[in-house]
Enzyme design. Sequence first.
Site, mmCIF file in Angstrom:
data_model
loop_
_atom_site.group_PDB
_atom_site.id
_atom_site.type_symbol
_atom_site.label_atom_id
_atom_site.label_comp_id
_atom_site.label_asym_id
_atom_site.label_seq_id
_atom_site.Cartn_x
_atom_site.Cartn_y
_atom_site.Cartn_z
ATOM 1 C CG ASP A 111 29.748 38.683 36.444
ATOM 2 O OD1 ASP A 111 29.654 37.738 37.253
ATOM 3 O OD2 ASP A 111 30.818 38.974 35.872
ATOM 4 N NE ARG A 112 22.655 34.554 35.732
ATOM 5 C CZ ARG A 112 21.331 34.441 35.811
ATOM 6 N NH1 ARG A 112 20.792 33.696 36.769
ATOM 7 N NH2 ARG A 112 20.558 35.035 34.939
#
Length: 247
Positions: A111-112
């Site tokens: 994820d980011r």
Amino acid sequence: MDQESIRLNKYISAAGVCSRREADRLIENGSVTILRSGEDREVPAQVGERVCPGDRVFVNGKEVAAEKQEKLYYMLNKPKGIICTGDRHISNNIIDYAGLSQYISYAGRLDRDSTGLVLLTNDGELNDMIMRASNYHEKEYIVKVDKVLTPEFIIAMQNGMEIVLDDDRHLTNEIGKKGRRKGTVVRTRPCRVRRLNKKEFSIILTQGFNRQIRRMCLKKGYSVLEIKRIRIMNLLLGDLKEGAMRP
């Protein structure tokens, strides 16, 4: 159906653009078009379509061809803020960040806000094998949380638990109390967890639900401060600096 036809997602994967799963996402969001043999204009592609001899396929306006090419394999230490997506319309996407001239995709989504090892490759078949949960390939992470770890927390993480996936792709048609669609309930597999210090642990997963580690920790009352992936199968992050990439 012509025996020489090929499923569209496999065609895109064979061209080294991305995995079959990512290809389906690109098709769903309208990034893929097909110019059928004998036709004079491209049309938006549909998931499950097949490509026949003479058809031309375009991803984000660029033609791709399912032909043999040199296989590329890179290890990237993904920095925080970079998004694992093949959609180049999204800013800070991992493909543009890698800066390679060839079509390439990633194996092992992060994820980011997470950092660490991502495999970049144009080998679509390998990509699919690594990302397919049924193959039980190991991925290892170092996780830092906001509270002191307890034996009960470690045991709960090891045994697996039910979590709710509420990202757009996993929403059900059932409506919850707040008028929102409910997410899909899944159970995580048993895994290996080891306490490193009072607020840090390592975890080895063989699956990769959306934001799985964060959801598992939150279920037990912990917030994740940092996640760093240090291994995919036998590939070790080692001393590769954050943001750096190497073959």
